[in-house]
Structure formats: structure tokens, C-alpha cells
Design a protein around this motif. Structure first.
Motif, PDB file in Angstrom:
ATOM      1  N   ALA A 276      40.967  20.699  -5.157  1.00 47.58           N
ATOM      2  CA  ALA A 276      42.332  20.177  -5.138  1.00 47.58           C
ATOM      3  C   ALA A 276      43.255  21.084  -4.332  1.00 47.58           C
ATOM      4  O   ALA A 276      44.113  20.614  -3.577  1.00 47.58           O
ATOM      5  CB  ALA A 276      42.862  20.022  -6.562  1.00 47.58           C
ATOM      6  N   ALA A 277      43.067  22.402  -4.482  1.00 45.71           N
ATOM      7  CA  ALA A 277      43.920  23.349  -3.756  1.00 45.71           C
ATOM      8  C   ALA A 277      43.715  23.248  -2.255  1.00 45.71           C
ATOM      9  O   ALA A 277      44.639  23.455  -1.464  1.00 45.71           O
ATOM     10  CB  ALA A 277      43.639  24.768  -4.230  1.00 45.71           C
ATOM     11  N   ALA A 278      42.488  22.937  -1.843  1.00 43.98           N
ATOM     12  CA  ALA A 278      42.150  22.905  -0.422  1.00 43.98           C
ATOM     13  C   ALA A 278      42.415  21.557   0.228  1.00 43.98           C
ATOM     14  O   ALA A 278      42.219  21.405   1.440  1.00 43.98           O
ATOM     15  CB  ALA A 278      40.674  23.278  -0.235  1.00 43.98           C
ATOM     16  N   GLU A 279      42.879  20.596  -0.554  1.00 46.99           N
ATOM     17  CA  GLU A 279      43.100  19.250  -0.021  1.00 46.99           C
ATOM     18  C   GLU A 279      44.078  19.279   1.150  1.00 46.99           C
ATOM     19  O   GLU A 279      45.186  19.814   1.044  1.00 46.99           O
ATOM     20  CB  GLU A 279      43.629  18.336  -1.118  1.00 46.99           C
ATOM     21  CG  GLU A 279      43.826  16.898  -0.665  1.00 46.99           C
ATOM     22  CD  GLU A 279      44.316  16.001  -1.791  1.00 46.99           C
ATOM     23  OE1 GLU A 279      44.571  14.820  -1.531  1.00 46.99           O
ATOM     24  OE2 GLU A 279      44.434  16.504  -2.925  1.00 46.99           O
ATOM     25  N   GLY A 280      43.664  18.750   2.274  1.00 42.38           N
ATOM     26  CA  GLY A 280      44.508  18.688   3.451  1.00 42.38           C
ATOM     27  C   GLY A 280      44.631  19.973   4.220  1.00 42.38           C
ATOM     28  O   GLY A 280      45.394  20.047   5.195  1.00 42.38           O
TER      29      GLY A 280
END
Length: 411
Positions: A89-93
Motif C-alpha cells: 500500500a505504501a508503494a502504490e504509485g
């Protein structure tokens, strides 16, 4: 452009990322940091407007608990699992990941980046985790190397085997859960072919082995413009420069009387004392007016106003003291700290205490050496050689790689 900076460790692992995050943001990047959920880390990042994504257990609580070395595989497994839980989730995008800190955490972060197809780079803040024929590896607690083995290449082979034994099963179990193939050698996977070494070349000269392309960026610092607290400034202005004593994120389990030893040794030199609590919870030993308790403070401003810095030998503290031109006494506790103590002594900018447990006699001798005029002269000379552009160099490397749509940097 979005960048995720990931670490698991002490303040010395988080603080460099603060500097890089601010520099990247100056170039228009959106930055977030994955780090332990400790309140002081959250406050530091909030102070520069960088969001923290909390990952894993409190680093301070874990350090102060002094868990048995035999529990390292279980603790590492929990840290790895936490990376796999929080990182997607933290690395999304995100366009790039910078991974550092404890090796199992970095292995987990890099695995998530691999799954998501995000460019990634591995960074270390001391060279002793990078295989080289010119130095030996650090032994993990409870897993000493054979005393009769002195060939550095053999020791690095043993190091790889030890790391695989400690972390390999947990890493590959988590990788399988997201359909990634197993990693044969954890250390080589984390380091990659082109790791970054975020240290100063004068303080930490890297001798390049042919099979590892290390990029030395210089140390990462955020210029700190925070004023010193009024009470601290008043104490500094009230007399001759004091000696600073602080051990950062070290709990000092082997030195429960460290504050008393330090204060008495400094007083014996005719100096006033600043005592920094840190994770060791150092405190004043009496109410005499020649001592002052220091909380969170701007070390870049403070160290230039003291006679000497007595500390544990973390990479960040060593470099900050060196940049200030102030003599140091390094009382190394563990991991890479004996190395930094040795570098301080070799450069002639201070004294290396023998071992982690100071006595009045041993610390007095080290202070006597550090407080000599010649040591201060040498410390000032070296200060002029220390680079100040580490975050600028690192940010440019990262931004250029993304802008030119290069393939993943971590291979």
C-alpha cells in the motif's frame, strides 16, 4: 514523481532519510518514509512535512529489551512479514524505492518493489556490510566467526551462509506468498550489483573490489536551522565550552553507571558537562550547576559549541562531530561503532575508547587525549574536507534514473 524511502533501525537509520526526503521534495517529488512506529521518528518526519508509514514493532522497545541472540531468526521473520504487510500500500504509485536499515527489512522491502516493478536501490550508511577483500564482515550476535579464519574472502563466504541461515527461510516464505521466486543468497540480493554507500569519503574511504560497483554519495544530512533551546543556550553562554556526553540509540546495558563515570571524568578535566538522555536514559547525577541535561537538540549547532563530543560511534554522530571540527571520544558499543572509533583515532580527530564500558580512568585518559590542542587543530582541518552534498548527489542519481526511464537500479 513518487519515492518511497524504507528503513528499519535506530535514529541513525531514519535521520539520513529525512535529509534525502527533503532534498527530493525540493525537486518536486512526493516522498513518504516507511520506518518503525517510534514517536520520535514520527515527530522528526512530521517536523519536515514528510509522512511516516509505520512498519513493524518499536525499534526503541526492541533495542531496550535486549532480546537473546538466539531469537534473531524469529525477530527477523516478524520484521520481514511486516514489510510484506505494509509496503504494497505504501508503494502504490511510486516510481522508486530506496531501501536501507536492517538486512531482513531491506530484503522484504526490495521484494515488494520487485513484485510491483518499481525501481529500487539498496543503501548502507557504513561499508562493513559490503563484501570486500579489504575488510572483514560484522559477525551477528551469537554467531562468531571461527577464530582461526583470517582470510577476508573466506569470512565473507561464511557471512553469506550465516545470513541465509538467519533470514532465508522467512524471506522466501513471504516471497512465495506473493508469487515471487526464492532468493538463493539473501545478502547478495539485498546489496545488488550497484549499492549506494552514503558515507563521507574522507571519514570512510571505500577501496573498490572489482566485482562490486559501489556508488559513494557522501553522507546524508538535512541542514538543521533549528535554534538551540533558550535554557541550553544560556548554559553554553555562562562559561567555557562544556563536554557533550550522549550515546544516542544505545541502551548501554553493560554500562549502567555510565552517566556518573562520564560526569566525574569530565569534571576531572576541569570542564562543564552536557548530558544527553537518549535511549540509555542518561541523567544528571547531582544538582551542581556545572551540568546540564540535554533533550532533543540540533547537533549541527550544538557540537560546534562544545569542547569535545563523547558518544557511541554511530555513523551519523561521528560525521556530525567531524563536520563541526570538534574532537571526539568514541565509546563503541556494537556493530559498526568500533570501526568508526578506529577511523576517528586514525584521522587524529579524537580518541577511541577501548571497549564499550568506560571507567573513570579509561574515559579520563581518552578525554585527556581528545582535549589536547593538537587534536582540535586536526579536527578543524578534517572538518574542511568533509563533503556536504550527499543528499544532493543521491537525489540527482535517483531523479536522473527515473527521468531517463532506466531499468531497475537494483539487480
Amino acid at each position: 514523481m513518487r519515492v518511497l524511502l524504507s528503513t528499519y533501525g535506530s535514529r541513525g537509520d531514519v535521520e539520513p532519510l529525512v535529509g534525502l526526503a527533503v532534498r527530493l521534495r525540493e525537486h518536486g517529488a512526493e516522498v513518504r518514509v516507511c520506518a518503525p512506529p517510534d514517536e520520535d521518528f514520527a515527530q522528526r518526519l512530521a517536523g519536515v512535512g514528510v509522512p511516516l508509514v509505520p512498519v513493524g514493532p518499536s525499534a526503541r522497545a526492541l533495542t531496550k529489551a535486549a532480546p537473546a541472540p538466539s531469537s534473531l531468526p524469529q525477530r527477523a521473520a516478524a520484521v520481514i512479514a511486516a514489510q510484506f504487510d505494509a509496503m504494497p500500500a505504501a508503494a502504490e504509485g511510486c516510481d522508486a524505492l530506496v531501501a536501507t536499515g536492517a538486512m531482513p527489512a531491506a530484503a522484504g522491502a526490495l521484494s515488494v518493489a520487485e513484485k510491483l516493478g518499481i525501481r529500487s536501490v539498496s543503501v548502507t550508511f557504513q561499508q562493513l556490510t559490503l563484501p570486500s577483500p579489504y575488510h572483514s564482515p560484522l559477525a551477528y550476535a551469537g554467531r562468531p566467526f571461527p577464530a582461526d579464519v583470517t582470510d577476508n574472502r573466506v569470512l565473507w563466504d561464511l557471512d553469506a551462509q550465516s545470513i541465509d541461515s538467519l533470514f532465508g527461510e522467512a524471506l522466501n516464505t513471504n516471497r512465495a506468498s506473493i508469487d515471487l521466486p526464492p532468493v538463493d543468497h539473501v545478502r547478495d540480493y539485498v546489496i545488488g550489483d550497484r549499492p549506494w554507500l552514503a558515507t563521507d569519503p574522507v571519514l570512510d574511504p571505500w577501496l573498490e573490489p572489482a566485482d562490486l560497483d559501489v556508488v559513494q554519495t557522501g553522507a546524508w544530512f538535512l541542514p538543521d536551522e533549528r535554534p538551540l533551546p533558550d535554557a541550553l543556550t544560556a548554559f553554553l553562554d555562562a562559561g567555557e565550552p562544556p563536554v557533550y556526553v550522549g550515546f544516542g540509540s544505545m541502551p548501554l546495558h553493560s554500562s549502567p553507571d555510565a552517566a556518573r563515570v562520564a560526569v566525574e571524568a569530565v569534571r576531572a578535566q576541569g570542564r562543564r558537562v552536557l548530558v544527553s538522555g537518549g535511549w540509555a536514559d542518561l541523567a544528571l547525577i547531582d544538582d551542581q550547576d556545572d551540568c546540564f541535561a540535554v533533550g532533543e537538540a540540533n547537533h549541527q549547532a550544538l557540537f560546534g559549541r562544545v569542547a569535545a563530543v563523547v558518544h557511541h560511534g554511530g555513523a551519523g554522530t561521528t560525521t556530525t562531530a567531524a563536520r563541526s571540527g570538534t574532537p571526539q571520544v568514541v565509546v563503541p558499543q556494537s556493530v559498526d561503532q568500533p570501526y568508526w572509533a578506529g577511523r576517528v583515532a586514525e584521522l587524529g580527530i579524537g580518541a577511541a575508547h577501548d571497549g564499550p564500558t568506560p571507567t573513570f580512568e579509561s574515559l579520563s585518559a581518552a578525554l585527556s587525549s581528545a582535549l589536547k590542542p593538537g587534536t582540535r587543530d586536526r579536527a578543524r582541518a578534517v572538518a574542511g574536507m568533509v563533503r556536504t552534498d550527499g543528499t544532493t548527489a543521491a537525489a540527482k542519481l535517483l531523479l536522473d534514473a527515473v527521468a531517463q526511464d532506466r531499468p531497475p537500479m537494483h539487480t
